[in-house]
Write an enzyme that holds these catalytic residues in place. Structure first.
Site, PDB file in Angstrom:
ATOM      1  N   ASP A  96     -25.426  70.055  26.203  1.00 52.27           N
ATOM      2  CA  ASP A  96     -26.210  69.249  27.405  1.00 52.27           C
ATOM      3  C   ASP A  96     -27.161  70.270  27.694  1.00 52.27           C
ATOM      4  OD1 ASP A  96     -26.943  68.316  29.744  1.00 52.27           O
ATOM      5  OD2 ASP A  96     -24.942  68.118  30.559  1.00 52.27           O
ATOM      6  N   LYS A 123     -33.564  64.916  33.064  1.00 52.52           N
ATOM      7  CA  LYS A 123     -34.533  65.500  34.044  1.00 52.52           C
ATOM      8  C   LYS A 123     -35.719  65.478  33.676  1.00 52.52           C
ATOM      9  CE  LYS A 123     -30.853  67.718  36.815  1.00 52.52           C
ATOM     10  NZ  LYS A 123     -29.295  68.036  36.354  1.00 52.52           N
ATOM     11  N   PHE A 143     -20.847  71.183  34.464  1.00 57.31           N
ATOM     12  CA  PHE A 143     -21.441  70.263  35.269  1.00 57.31           C
ATOM     13  C   PHE A 143     -22.158  69.241  34.374  1.00 57.31           C
ATOM     14  CE2 PHE A 143     -24.795  67.689  37.549  1.00 57.31           C
ATOM     15  CZ  PHE A 143     -23.909  67.466  38.691  1.00 57.31           C
TER      16      PHE A 143
HETATM   17  C1  LIG Z   1     -28.299  67.163  36.299  1.00 59.45           C
HETATM   18  C2  LIG Z   1     -27.342  67.220  35.214  1.00 59.45           C
HETATM   19  C3  LIG Z   1     -26.533  66.247  34.778  1.00 59.45           C
HETATM   20  C4  LIG Z   1     -26.563  64.979  35.394  1.00 59.45           C
HETATM   21  O1  LIG Z   1     -27.875  64.289  35.344  1.00 59.45           O
HETATM   22  P1  LIG Z   1     -27.928  63.014  36.519  1.00 59.45           P
HETATM   23  O2  LIG Z   1     -29.479  62.654  35.758  1.00 59.45           O
HETATM   24  O3  LIG Z   1     -28.255  63.540  37.769  1.00 59.45           O
HETATM   25  O4  LIG Z   1     -27.155  62.076  36.170  1.00 59.45           O
HETATM   26  C5  LIG Z   1     -25.817  66.280  33.644  1.00 59.45           C
HETATM   27  N1  LIG Z   1     -25.865  67.782  33.067  1.00 59.45           N
HETATM   28  C6  LIG Z   1     -26.419  68.714  33.440  1.00 59.45           C
HETATM   29  C7  LIG Z   1     -26.397  70.041  32.944  1.00 59.45           C
HETATM   30  C8  LIG Z   1     -27.318  68.448  34.796  1.00 59.45           C
HETATM   31  O5  LIG Z   1     -27.871  69.683  35.038  1.00 59.45           O
END
Ligand SMILES: *Cc1c(COP(=O)(O)O)cnc(C)c1O
Length: 404
Positions: A230, A259, A145
């Site tokens: 990520d 985040k 994700f």
């Molecule tokens: C939440 C998340 C995203 C996307 O972040 P947004 O601010 O919602 O665009 C990307 N990668 C990971 C691992 C995430 O948990």
């Protein structure tokens, strides 16, 4: 129902009537929050066990973060990157130092930062690695994700995220998460990056085998491929370390952050890497109107300062021991399996108990807010400021719901 409960229900229906149904929220309307607790419009209090998908690692209304934000609001909020502002240098230096990297490229949302990392990796591939034009390949993981943009959902294997949104951007190849041999087999001379979550959050807090991240690191070094981590959800204290990669003593070439970087106040994301990687971008080749704005930088710098104390990481480690003990005791009692790293857990609910959604609704009735992911899994990510007592109480409620 009391008048206020009726109001709450009406308010929920009003919200649902005038929005696209891209979420399926629990029927609660929150009005106020402090620390790990939220209060709805009827005055009912709920313990927050989601923390905005880890965007609220430092809790709701963190006194220092809100003070900094309030002061910055009075001072300067936006210049665009056409002009430099006085909060920019401090933020970039502080975040770069936290990551042990030279350069910081601030964006806003997580998905934007992932897109940025993809662009940087491709450009690095052509200009530094010497991949022939148009051939750059990025390896991604099954169960990933990385956000919701068209390029990013193109390499998602979640049908809800993916189906109906094509045609998609080429240049990505998926390999099985945790399978080092699959990564090695997929790397070729056109491979510019391996993009992965060190722990898959949305996937249900999936932790790869111990040798996976060090193995990917070694393969990337050997084949001149960028390791792009990520850490948008896993990073910034959640797992008990600053980065989830730290548990494996792995340093990726590129950190993608978001985040919690915005302190739960404002969207702040960033791509952080050394000069040889990020300097492939030159004026006009990438940008964002709001990226690195003064308010974001002020809050982001305060977040980095908070992490610099080591206190959030220490709390995540300590409370994580409690979380693990309590959850492991539930296995076999309405819970099939748990995965815990720091103050972060994936809890697989026994389907005979109900769906993840059923459990979250039952938790809500007991004053606890949590969120299911992928049908039968609940992800627990309380704010790191939660007290041990409150956490224990929240887990009592979970035990009562799943244990019947
Ligand atoms: C939440 C998340 C995203 C996307 O972040 P947004 O601010 O919602 O665009 C990307 N990668 C990971 C691992 C995430 O948990």
């Amino acid at each position: 129902m009391t008048p206020t409960e009726t109001d709450a229900r009406t308010e929920f229906q009003r919200a649902e009537e005038r929005t696209a149904h891209n979420y399926h929220p629990l029927p609660v309307v929150v009005q106020h929050a402090e620390g790990a607790w939220m209060t709805d419009v009827a005055g009912t209090r709920y313990l927050d066990l989601l923390a905005g998908y880890s965007a609220l690692n430092f809790g709701h209304g963190h006194p220092e973060l809100t003070r900094v934000a309030r002061e910055q609001l009075e001072q300067l909020t936006l210049t665009s990157r056409a002009f430099v502002h006085d909060r920019f240098a401090d933020f970039c230096a502080a975040l770069g130092d936290l990551c042990g990297k030279d350069l910081v490229l601030p964006m806003n949302t997580g998905a934007e930062a992932v897109e940025t990392a993809i662009k940087v990796a491709r450009k690095w591939g052509y200009e530094v690695k010497g991949v022939p034009p148009g051939r750059a390949k990025i390896l991604v993981m099954t169960g990933n994700f990385h956000g919701r943009t068209t390029t990013v959902v193109g390499f998602s294997d979640d049908p809800d995220a993916h189906n109906g949104f094509g045609p998609f951007t080429p240049g990505f190849q998926a390999v099985t998460y945790g399978d080092l041999a699959a990564v090695e087999a997929a790397i070729d001379e056109d491979t510019v990056a391996v993009l992965l979550e060190p722990i898959q959050g949305e996937g249900g807090v999936v932790i790869p085998p111990d040798d996976f991240l060090p193995g990917v690191r070694e393969l990337c070094t050997r084949h001149d491929v960028l390791m792009v981590a990520d850490e948008i959800q896993s990073g910034l204290g959640r797992t008990g370390r600053t980065f989830a990669c730290d548990h494996s003593d792995v340093v990726p070439d590129v950190y993608v952050l978001g985040k919690a970087l915005g302190g739960g106040i404002i969207p702040v994301s960033a791509v952080v890497a050394d000069r040889d990687v990020l300097s492939v971008l030159r004026p006009g080749q990438h940008g964002s109107t709001f990226g690195g704005n003064p308010l974001a930088c002020a809050v982001g710098a305060a977040v980095v300062q908070l992490l610099g104390t080591g206190e959030p990481q220490r709390r995540a480690t300590e409370l994580g021991v409690v979380l693990r003990e309590r959850l492991e005791a539930m296995v076999g009692h309405g819970v099939l399996d748990v995965r815990v790293r720091g103050l972060w857990a994936g809890v697989d609910i026994d389907p005979t108990v109900g769906t993840g959604r059923d459990v979250c609704e039952a938790l809500m009735a007991r004053g606890v807010l949590a969120k299911d992911t992928h049908g039968s899994t609940i992800r627990l990510a309380p704010p790191l400021v939660v007290s041990e007592e409150d956490l224990g109480w929240g887990l009592d409620q979970l035990a009562a719901v799943v244990g019947g």
